[in-house]
Design an enzyme around this catalytic site. Structure first.
Site, mmCIF file in Angstrom:
data_model
loop_
_atom_site.group_PDB
_atom_site.id
_atom_site.type_symbol
_atom_site.label_atom_id
_atom_site.label_comp_id
_atom_site.label_asym_id
_atom_site.label_seq_id
_atom_site.Cartn_x
_atom_site.Cartn_y
_atom_site.Cartn_z
ATOM 1 C CG HIS A 34 -0.303 0.083 2.531
ATOM 2 N ND1 HIS A 34 0.042 1.266 3.128
ATOM 3 C CD2 HIS A 34 0.063 -0.897 3.388
ATOM 4 C CE1 HIS A 34 0.593 1.027 4.305
ATOM 5 N NE2 HIS A 34 0.626 -0.292 4.486
ATOM 6 C CB CYS A 53 0.583 -4.266 5.031
ATOM 7 S SG CYS A 53 -0.832 -5.331 5.432
#
Length: 139
Positions: A34, A53
């Site tokens: 992301h 992440c």
């Protein structure tokens, strides 16, 4: 006992910790790549600022590259989608294999005496690696 609630941020880059783009990858741990509005973290020595992440520094270039060959998704379309700010799902024309590697040592760019820069083992994986190496056949 608040087990039936789901918290979700609206998409967007200024206040959303995921930034403008989330790139899903099939994996058992629900890890994805992301964007981030916190651009300054990419220059930091401390790497443990995400919840598992993968923050991606140049999300526009990554998105454009991933969507290359997908009908309707050239660089201009990616730029327009990012500027629009609306949630859009774009499926890739072709699957792209992604391999995430975790290193706690790397060549020292400053050329230290031993030539190695040691990093924090924030995910506590070095012990398992050392055990595996000790069990490996060899000299």
């Amino acid at each position: 006992e608040a087990t039936r609630y789901v918290f979700r941020q609206d998409p967007g880059g200024e206040f959303n910790s995921l930034g403008f783009v989330r790139i899903n990858m099939p994996n058992k741990d629900a890890v994805y790549m992301h964007d981030t509005p916190a651009r300054g973290i990419f220059g930091d020595d401390y790497r443990f600022v995400s919840s598992g992440c993968v923050r991606t520094e140049d999300i526009r270039a990554m998105t454009t590259w991933l969507l290359e060959g997908t009908p309707g998704w050239d660089a201009t379309a990616v730029d327009a989608a990012l500027a629009d700010g609306e949630t859009i799902r774009a499926d890739l024309a072709e699957s792209v294999p992604i391999h995430v590697l975790y290193f706690t040592a790397e060549p020292d760019p400053d050329g230290s005496e031993d030539g190695i820069l040691y990093l924090s083992d924030v995910y506590d994986r070095d012990a398992r690696l050392v055990e595996a190496l000790d069990r490996a056949p060899g000299e």
